[in-house]
Scaffold this motif. Structure first.
Motif, PDB file in Angstrom:
ATOM      1  N   MET A   1       0.818  -1.209   0.000  1.00  0.00           N
ATOM      2  CA  MET A   1       0.000   0.000   0.000  1.00  0.00           C
ATOM      3  C   MET A   1       0.854   1.263   0.000  1.00  0.00           C
ATOM      4  O   MET A   1       0.607   2.208  -0.726  1.00  0.00           O
ATOM      5  N   ILE A   2       1.923   1.291   0.840  1.00  0.00           N
ATOM      6  CA  ILE A   2       2.698   2.506   0.988  1.00  0.00           C
ATOM      7  C   ILE A   2       3.419   2.871  -0.306  1.00  0.00           C
ATOM      8  O   ILE A   2       3.576   4.050  -0.632  1.00  0.00           O
ATOM      9  N   LYS A   3       3.856   1.870  -1.077  1.00  0.00           N
ATOM     10  CA  LYS A   3       4.532   2.171  -2.338  1.00  0.00           C
ATOM     11  C   LYS A   3       3.595   2.867  -3.304  1.00  0.00           C
ATOM     12  O   LYS A   3       3.993   3.793  -4.027  1.00  0.00           O
ATOM     13  N   GLU A   4       2.334   2.440  -3.336  1.00  0.00           N
ATOM     14  CA  GLU A   4       1.363   3.047  -4.229  1.00  0.00           C
ATOM     15  C   GLU A   4       1.046   4.475  -3.796  1.00  0.00           C
ATOM     16  O   GLU A   4       0.794   5.341  -4.631  1.00  0.00           O
ATOM     17  N   CYS A   5       1.070   4.735  -2.493  1.00  0.00           N
ATOM     18  CA  CYS A   5       0.728   6.056  -1.969  1.00  0.00           C
ATOM     19  C   CYS A   5       1.884   7.045  -2.063  1.00  0.00           C
ATOM     20  O   CYS A   5       1.672   8.250  -2.211  1.00  0.00           O
ATOM     21  N   PHE A   6       3.119   6.552  -1.972  1.00  0.00           N
ATOM     22  CA  PHE A   6       4.275   7.422  -1.772  1.00  0.00           C
ATOM     23  C   PHE A   6       4.406   8.483  -2.862  1.00  0.00           C
ATOM     24  O   PHE A   6       4.755   9.635  -2.581  1.00  0.00           O
ATOM     25  N   GLY A   7       4.116   8.109  -4.097  1.00  0.00           N
ATOM     26  CA  GLY A   7       4.256   9.060  -5.193  1.00  0.00           C
ATOM     27  C   GLY A   7       3.316  10.239  -5.100  1.00  0.00           C
ATOM     28  O   GLY A   7       3.559  11.282  -5.725  1.00  0.00           O
ATOM     29  N   ALA A   8       2.236  10.114  -4.323  1.00  0.00           N
ATOM     30  CA  ALA A   8       1.261  11.203  -4.188  1.00  0.00           C
ATOM     31  C   ALA A   8       1.572  12.120  -3.013  1.00  0.00           C
ATOM     32  O   ALA A   8       0.910  13.152  -2.846  1.00  0.00           O
ATOM     33  N   PHE A   9       2.574  11.772  -2.192  1.00  0.00           N
ATOM     34  CA  PHE A   9       2.911  12.618  -1.050  1.00  0.00           C
ATOM     35  C   PHE A   9       3.583  13.895  -1.547  1.00  0.00           C
ATOM     36  O   PHE A   9       4.540  13.842  -2.336  1.00  0.00           O
ATOM     37  N   LEU A  10       3.120  15.023  -1.088  1.00  0.00           N
ATOM     38  CA  LEU A  10       3.664  16.291  -1.549  1.00  0.00           C
ATOM     39  C   LEU A  10       5.036  16.549  -0.941  1.00  0.00           C
ATOM     40  O   LEU A  10       5.300  16.180   0.210  1.00  0.00           O
ATOM     41  N   PRO A  11       5.936  17.199  -1.693  1.00  0.00           N
ATOM     42  CA  PRO A  11       7.253  17.552  -1.151  1.00  0.00           C
ATOM     43  C   PRO A  11       7.102  18.385   0.120  1.00  0.00           C
ATOM     44  O   PRO A  11       6.259  19.275   0.203  1.00  0.00           O
ATOM     45  N   GLY A  12       7.916  18.083   1.116  1.00  0.00           N
ATOM     46  CA  GLY A  12       7.867  18.821   2.368  1.00  0.00           C
ATOM     47  C   GLY A  12       6.944  18.229   3.403  1.00  0.00           C
ATOM     48  O   GLY A  12       7.009  18.614   4.577  1.00  0.00           O
ATOM     49  N   THR A  13       6.072  17.285   3.000  1.00  0.00           N
ATOM     50  CA  THR A  13       5.227  16.633   3.995  1.00  0.00           C
ATOM     51  C   THR A  13       6.060  15.632   4.792  1.00  0.00           C
ATOM     52  O   THR A  13       7.137  15.220   4.371  1.00  0.00           O
ATOM     53  N   THR A  14       5.545  15.226   5.931  1.00  0.00           N
ATOM     54  CA  THR A  14       6.317  14.373   6.840  1.00  0.00           C
ATOM     55  C   THR A  14       6.742  13.068   6.188  1.00  0.00           C
ATOM     56  O   THR A  14       7.917  12.675   6.245  1.00  0.00           O
ATOM     57  N   LEU A  15       5.792  12.357   5.582  1.00  0.00           N
ATOM     58  CA  LEU A  15       6.122  11.047   5.016  1.00  0.00           C
ATOM     59  C   LEU A  15       7.033  11.169   3.807  1.00  0.00           C
ATOM     60  O   LEU A  15       7.924  10.336   3.606  1.00  0.00           O
ATOM     61  N   GLN A  16       6.853  12.189   2.989  1.00  0.00           N
ATOM     62  CA  GLN A  16       7.741  12.365   1.843  1.00  0.00           C
ATOM     63  C   GLN A  16       9.160  12.647   2.326  1.00  0.00           C
ATOM     64  O   GLN A  16      10.132  12.160   1.746  1.00  0.00           O
ATOM     65  N   THR A  17       9.278  13.414   3.401  1.00  0.00           N
ATOM     66  CA  THR A  17      10.588  13.714   3.966  1.00  0.00           C
ATOM     67  C   THR A  17      11.241  12.468   4.552  1.00  0.00           C
ATOM     68  O   THR A  17      12.467  12.313   4.497  1.00  0.00           O
ATOM     69  N   CYS A  18      10.432  11.561   5.095  1.00  0.00           N
ATOM     70  CA  CYS A  18      10.969  10.325   5.679  1.00  0.00           C
ATOM     71  C   CYS A  18      11.534   9.378   4.624  1.00  0.00           C
ATOM     72  O   CYS A  18      12.360   8.515   4.942  1.00  0.00           O
ATOM     73  N   GLY A  19      11.094   9.510   3.375  1.00  0.00           N
ATOM     74  CA  GLY A  19      11.563   8.624   2.313  1.00  0.00           C
ATOM     75  C   GLY A  19      10.824   7.300   2.319  1.00  0.00           C
ATOM     76  O   GLY A  19      10.193   6.915   3.311  1.00  0.00           O
ATOM     77  N   LEU A  20      10.907   6.595   1.207  1.00  0.00           N
ATOM     78  CA  LEU A  20      10.166   5.341   1.068  1.00  0.00           C
ATOM     79  C   LEU A  20      10.606   4.305   2.092  1.00  0.00           C
ATOM     80  O   LEU A  20       9.775   3.609   2.687  1.00  0.00           O
ATOM     81  N   ALA A  21      11.914   4.195   2.328  1.00  0.00           N
ATOM     82  CA  ALA A  21      12.409   3.194   3.276  1.00  0.00           C
ATOM     83  C   ALA A  21      11.878   3.466   4.684  1.00  0.00           C
ATOM     84  O   ALA A  21      11.460   2.546   5.402  1.00  0.00           O
TER      85      ALA A  21
END
Length: 231
Positions: A1-21
């Motif tokens: 699920m997270i891989k499918e969602c990750f591309g939609a996370f906006l730059p600067g948001t918490t999860l995008q900053t955390c990176g996929l790993a």
């Protein structure tokens, strides 16, 4: 699920900053749930200190006056984190979070979240980077409030909210906050925002269609802001 969602996370948001790993590490211990539009995700009256992550959909952070009037604080896009201040310092929650469209939300306990921070240097540093970004943004807003007039503050906020157009000069805000929300963001009044928006439209600098606002020239808008400070 997270891989499918990750591309939609906006730059600067918490999860995008955390990176996929980092997100994948947290996804192993969080649970997920759906919240329909207009439902309450987090209440400032909640006594728990769980942490929430917005995987899809948009939400809004709000508080209420003693008379029950809603005060808009910020809009939360996919990838944003909700409630980790309380998880870190143990203090009560300070805002309510309402889904403004159907949302998919991940949730983990404060203990689990702090365990990730203790064991994952990449996530810990990402959270620190995010907090520094928030402090810089608040500092910038305070500078605007103390040094700029209402027209300048509105223009500054529109430029801050807008995404660059394909030509690098135009901009778009989608969705555009309401006039009351903009007034809250720039510490002004809704009527003042309405007047200034009309002036910018009449000058051909912005064009609004529904909840979408287009900026014809970011440089022209900046020039307008500079001139406004000389009046």
């Amino acid at each position: 699920m997270i891989k499918e969602c990750f591309g939609a996370f906006l730059p600067g948001t918490t999860l995008q900053t955390c990176g996929l790993a980092g997100c994948e590490a947290m996804a192993k211990i969080w649970s997920e749930a759906n919240y329909p539009a207009r439902s309450l995700i987090v209440s400032e009256d909640d006594t728990d200190n769980d942490v929430f992550f917005l995987l899809s959909g948009r939400a809004r952070a709000v508080t209420y006056t003693d008379k029950g009037k809603e005060v808009f604080l910020s809009e939360l896009p996919p990838g944003e984190c909700i409630g980790f201040f309380a998880a870190i310092d143990g203090e009560p929650r300070s805002t309510n979070v309402v889904a403004i469209e159907d949302c998919r939300v991940a949730r983990m306990s404060a203990r689990a979240f702090n365990g990730v921070l203790d064991t994952r240097t990449d996530v810990m540093r990402a959270i620190l980077s995010y907090l520094v970004m928030r402090v810089r943004l608040l500092s910038s807003r305070m500078t605007d409030v103390t040094t700029l007039n209402a027209e300048q503050r509105l223009i500054s906020e529109l430029l801050r909210l807008s995404d660059d157009g394909d030509d690098g000069e135009s901009g778009v805000i989608d969705p555009l906050p309401t006039q009351q929300e903009l007034a809250t963001l720039i510490f002004s009044q809704r009527e003042s925002v309405g007047r200034e928006m009309s002036k910018l439209k009449d000058a051909g600098l912005i064009d609004r269609r529904g909840r979408v606002l287009r900026i014809s020239s970011r440089s022209a808008l900046r020039s307008r802001m500079e001139r406004a400070g000389m009046r």
